[in-house]
Design a protein around this motif. Structure first.
Motif, PDB file in Angstrom:
ATOM      1  N   SER A   1      38.985  28.826  17.278  1.00  0.00           N
ATOM      2  CA  SER A   1      38.534  29.467  16.044  1.00  0.00           C
ATOM      3  C   SER A   1      39.639  30.295  15.394  1.00  0.00           C
ATOM      4  O   SER A   1      39.733  30.348  14.162  1.00  0.00           O
ATOM      5  CB  SER A   1      37.291  30.319  16.292  1.00  0.00           C
TER       6      SER A   1
ATOM      7  N   GLY B   1      34.474  29.655  10.784  1.00  0.00           N
ATOM      8  CA  GLY B   1      35.462  30.170  11.724  1.00  0.00           C
ATOM      9  C   GLY B   1      35.074  31.521  12.293  1.00  0.00           C
ATOM     10  O   GLY B   1      35.268  31.790  13.483  1.00  0.00           O
TER      11      GLY B   1
ATOM     12  N   TYR C   1      41.805  27.819  13.691  1.00  0.00           N
ATOM     13  CA  TYR C   1      41.053  27.345  12.525  1.00  0.00           C
ATOM     14  C   TYR C   1      41.130  28.361  11.387  1.00  0.00           C
ATOM     15  O   TYR C   1      41.428  28.001  10.246  1.00  0.00           O
ATOM     16  CB  TYR C   1      39.606  27.086  12.948  1.00  0.00           C
TER      17      TYR C   1
END
Length: 168
Positions: A19, A50, A22
């Motif tokens: 995450s 995210g 991301y």
């Protein structure tokens, strides 16, 4: 509670790292404001997604640490070695399949890569002994959902997806 705290700690770490990567890549997406009728841009949903992934990764990781603390408080002795990797191989295989799916999306196209990913994911989550009975329904499921998602994105949502080598 047992020794299963590793099944939360490692996936929590992986989810947090994923995450964070991301979220770090979101600014590289060109901002599209559309007709300007909304203050939201095409960064809003990825940032929300995210952020939720990061929150869930932290939550899973902290839950694993709490399980470990209780396990040690009850007199448990942590095992050294590959306890997680042998018991949670589906998690690792799923992340590998997802990485391959993302890598193949542009050169192969959305439809074909989605069909392959869904089929592979179903097989990953099925016992190997059942693969002979499962591969055809898994492939049919992949085809139905791959084509349906492509249709939904292109027709109803007006979103262009990677067409790939065959131009689908």
């Amino acid at each position: 509670m047992g020794k299963n705290y590793k099944s939360d700690i490692v996936p929590g770490i992986v989810l947090m790292v994923f995450s964070i990567c991301y979220l770090a890549l979101i600014p590289t997406v060109s901002e599209f404001v559309g007709l300007g009728s909304t203050p939201l841009t095409n960064h809003f949903v990825p940032e929300l997604w995210g952020g939720v992934l990061l929150f869930l990764g932290i939550w899973i990781f902290v839950r694993g640490l709490r399980k470990r603390k209780r396990f040690l408080a009850e007199g448990g002795i942590p095992e050294k070695g590959a306890g997680f990797w042998s018991s949670e191989k589906e998690v690792v295989e799923s992340f590998v399949a997802l990485t391959i799916y993302v890598a193949l999306m542009t050169p192969v196209g959305f439809v074909i890569s989605t069909i392959l990913y869904i089929t592979a994911q179903i097989l990953i989550l099925t016992k190997v002994e059942l693969w002979k009975k499962t591969w055809l329904p898994a492939l049919i499921t992949g085809v139905v959902f791959g084509v349906a998602l492509d249709y939904i994105f292109k027709v109803f949502l007006n979103v262009l997806l990677p067409t790939g080598i065959l131009g689908w």
